[in-house]
Design an enzyme around this catalytic site. Structure first.
Site, PDB file in Angstrom:
ATOM      1  CG  HIS A  68      -1.935  -1.000   1.160  1.00  0.00           C
ATOM      2  ND1 HIS A  68      -3.142  -0.807   2.110  1.00  0.00           N
ATOM      3  CD2 HIS A  68      -2.215  -2.133   0.581  1.00  0.00           C
ATOM      4  CE1 HIS A  68      -3.781  -2.129   1.828  1.00  0.00           C
ATOM      5  NE2 HIS A  68      -3.427  -2.495   0.816  1.00  0.00           N
ATOM      6  CD  GLU A  70      -2.182   4.196   3.228  1.00  0.00           C
ATOM      7  OE1 GLU A  70      -3.292   4.235   3.488  1.00  0.00           O
ATOM      8  OE2 GLU A  70      -1.849   3.272   2.261  1.00  0.00           O
ATOM      9  CB  CYS A  98      -6.705  -0.607   5.205  1.00  0.00           C
ATOM     10  SG  CYS A  98      -4.945  -1.060   5.204  1.00  0.00           S
ATOM     11  CB  CYS A 101      -2.172   1.695   6.274  1.00  0.00           C
ATOM     12  SG  CYS A 101      -1.926   0.771   4.746  1.00  0.00           S
TER      13      CYS A 101
END
Length: 166
Positions: A68, A70, A98, A101
């Site tokens: 991701h 992040e 999410c 993260c």
């Protein structure tokens, strides 16, 4: 590394201008991800007005479910700084993070999270869950959502509309 200042503005206006500036860079990253066939989410990690890292989602291309935006900026900044702790940093991301993260941000000791579009289905910063405020955590992240929310949401809607149209 990039620098941003909002000299001559009152504190609130300066922070607003800085938040919009850094979010615009996160949106650029989201566009890069979209061009690569990834879900268009972009992130930028900033410390003391300097960009430490910027990235977009890459789970498809990297064949890595943890890639991701992040996570990628946290990894890059930690590598650059030589420390897995990232105190005094602000993470800008185009979509509410999410649970994975948010967990990484808590462990990294990110000071502040600024996100664009809310994610009522899987967001963990007040959307579906509020892990940033979970009482079991010994670190609290200051959260601000809704910066450039419509631009970020529009990118996501367009991406998924195109995907469904295939």
């Amino acid at each position: 590394m990039q620098d941003a200042t909002a000299a001559g503005m009152p504190d609130g206006s300066a922070r607003e201008a800085q938040d919009r500036y850094w979010m615009s860079l996160a949106l650029e990253e989201a566009g890069r991800g979209q061009a690569a066939g990834e879900v268009p989410v972009g992130a930028v990690l900033v410390q003391e007005g300097r960009c430490l890292a910027r990235a977009h989602n890459a789970p498809i291309g990297a064949q890595d479910p943890t890639a991701h935006a992040e996570i990628r900026v946290l990894r890059e900044a930690a590598r650059r700084l030589g420390n897995y702790r990232l105190p005094g940093t602000t993470l800008y991301v185009t979509l509410e993070p999410c649970p994975m993260c948010v967990g990484a941000m808590v462990h990294a000791r990110v000071a502040r999270l600024v996100y664009g579009a809310p994610d009522p289905r899987t967001g963990a910063a007040g959307g579906a869950l509020d892990l940033v405020a979970h009482p079991s955590h010994n670190h609290r992240i200051q959260v601000r959502g809704g910066i450039e929310a419509e631009r970020a949401a529009s990118m996501l809607r367009d991406f998924f509309r195109q995907r469904r149209g295939r």
